[in-house]
Design a protein around this motif. Structure first.
Motif, short mmCIF file in Angstrom:
data_model
loop_
_atom_site.label_atom_id
_atom_site.label_comp_id
_atom_site.label_asym_id
_atom_site.label_seq_id
_atom_site.Cartn_x
_atom_site.Cartn_y
_atom_site.Cartn_z
N ASN A 1 28.91 -72.89 12.54
CA ASN A 1 28.99 -71.58 11.89
C ASN A 1 30.42 -71.21 11.55
N THR B 1 34.32 -69.31 4.17
CA THR B 1 33.95 -68.76 2.87
C THR B 1 34.87 -69.22 1.75
N LYS C 1 34.07 -71.81 -1.35
CA LYS C 1 34.08 -71.48 -2.77
C LYS C 1 34.91 -72.48 -3.56
N ILE D 1 37.66 -64.28 6.48
CA ILE D 1 36.34 -63.78 6.88
C ILE D 1 35.94 -64.32 8.24
N THR E 1 29.61 -76.08 8.88
CA THR E 1 28.33 -75.37 8.85
C THR E 1 27.65 -75.36 10.21
N HIS F 1 33.36 -58.50 7.23
CA HIS F 1 32.92 -58.79 5.86
C HIS F 1 31.40 -58.70 5.78
N ARG F 2 30.92 -58.23 4.65
CA ARG F 2 29.48 -58.01 4.48
C ARG F 2 28.66 -59.27 4.68
N SER F 3 29.26 -60.44 4.49
CA SER F 3 28.52 -61.70 4.61
C SER F 3 28.29 -62.11 6.07
N VAL F 4 29.09 -61.57 7.00
CA VAL F 4 28.96 -61.97 8.40
C VAL F 4 28.78 -60.80 9.35
#
Length: 361
Positions: free
Chosen positions: A126, A101, A105, A153, A123, A327-330
């Motif tokens: 993952n 993450t 960014k 994260i 990617t 984390h909310r993303s994973v």
């Protein structure tokens, strides 16, 4: 007061004795008749405290004299833009290692400012692994190679560093600063938000090799120009006084507890307690991260279902353990075990994990 067990990824746990010192000196700093957070950054007592802080950083991290040290505002996120603005020269590329993450960014911001070459893109796996450091070779026309030393994260961490020759190596070390000894001389620049291992939120540490200022792009606006900050020791404008003061106290605590080597031993002990609980669970707890790159700061793991994870979180909260939701993303679960988190709190989590498996397995 009953203290919670703080596993948040940041802002994170601080040593109790640091909090007590801040409390004791907040109203009257060392008998000066005013609070440190009221003191002018152009005079004492701030200047004395500030230089003590910088000297402690140089000592504890082994920072050579040909590096400037200063603090900026804006968090690590501002550095995502400042780095390419200052150092991505026209007609060259910047090499980025896209590892999760935060590196992602930084890559995204750099692409808006110049040509970026993705040396590595995690990617496909993952973001659960990293390239072999020995294999990393920057582009022939590279202005710098950028990496994130520890992805909070994704829970992956570089265990060794690439050798990139004359190409400047730049690292975001926000979440593992002073958790281990680092060969600073390998890096042209190290930076990081202090709110993980070094203090409360509000300050970003910058360690910059002096010759990088000769590589700068010109015509930058004042605050975005590293040269201006280096020349003024980070005091071009009012610095984040409270955060820096707290960092200085945390550095004293780190020194008293063995310095970088002492923190590395703590990190190894604490992380092994949790990883052992995961690895001995016969798959009940699963870590998705390549074992060669497991983070000692942020341990991510999963249970067999969302329902079990919700139940686990409810039980940890009832036991006074906070911040263990991923984390909310994973999604999933994450235990952040920074320098200041007591070993006893980590052991309590491991014990709860084993008991939860016994009852719910």
């Amino acid at each position: 007061m009953s203290r919670k067990k703080n596993f948040f990824a940041g802002p994170s746990v601080l040593p109790m004795e640091v909090l007590q010192q801040l409390h004791e000196d907040l109203l009257d700093y060392k008998g000066s008749g005013l609070s440190m957070v009221e003191a002018s950054h152009r005079g004492q007592p701030f200047e004395d405290m500030y230089h003590e802080c910088l000297n402690l950083l140089r000592e504890l991290m082994g920072i050579p004299e040909n590096y400037d040290i200063f603090f900026l505002g804006g968090g690590a996120t501002l550095q995502f833009s400042m780095i390419p603005m200052n150092f991505l020269r026209p007609g060259t590329v910047a090499d980025y290692i896209k590892s999760g993450t935060w590196a992602n960014k930084a890559t995204s911001d750099a692409k808006k400012l110049g040509d970026v070459h993705l040396y590595y893109d995690g990617t496909e796996n993952n973001f659960t692994s990293l390239p072999d450091p020995k294999s990393v070779k920057p582009s022939p026309n590279s202005s710098y190679l950028y990496l994130c030393s520890n992805e909070t994260i994704g829970g992956i961490e570089w265990q060794d560093w690439p050798d990139v020759g004359d190409v400047p190596l730049i690292a975001d070390m926000s979440s593992d600063l002073l958790s281990r000894a680092v060969p600073v001389e390998k890096f042209a620049m190290i930076y990081g938000g202090v709110q993980k291992n070094l203090g409360p939120a509000g300050a970003t540490l910058v360690i910059l090799r002096k010759d990088m200022l000769e590589r700068q792009n010109k015509n930058l606006t004042a605050y975005l120009d590293y040269r201006l900050h280096a020349e003024g020791e980070g005091l071009y404008n009012t610095p984040p006084v409270f955060s820096i003061w707290a960092v200085k106290l945390v550095l004293e605590w780190i020194k008293k507890n063995g310095g970088a080597e002492g923190m590395a031993k703590r990190a190894q002990l604490k992380s092994s307690i949790i990883y052992d609980a995961i690895d001995s669970s016969d798959g009940y707890y699963r870590s998705p991260v390549d074992a060669a790159y497991r983070s000692k700061m942020n341990i991510v793991f999963r249970l067999g279902s969302d329902e079990l994870e919700k139940k686990f979180l409810a039980e940890t909260k009832a036991a006074g353990m906070l911040g263990l939701k991923g984390h909310r993303s994973v999604g999933g679960l994450r235990a952040s075990i920074y320098n200041s988190l007591p070993v006893e709190d980590v052991q309590a989590l491991a014990d709860l994990m084993k008991e939860f498996q016994r009852v719910n397995g």
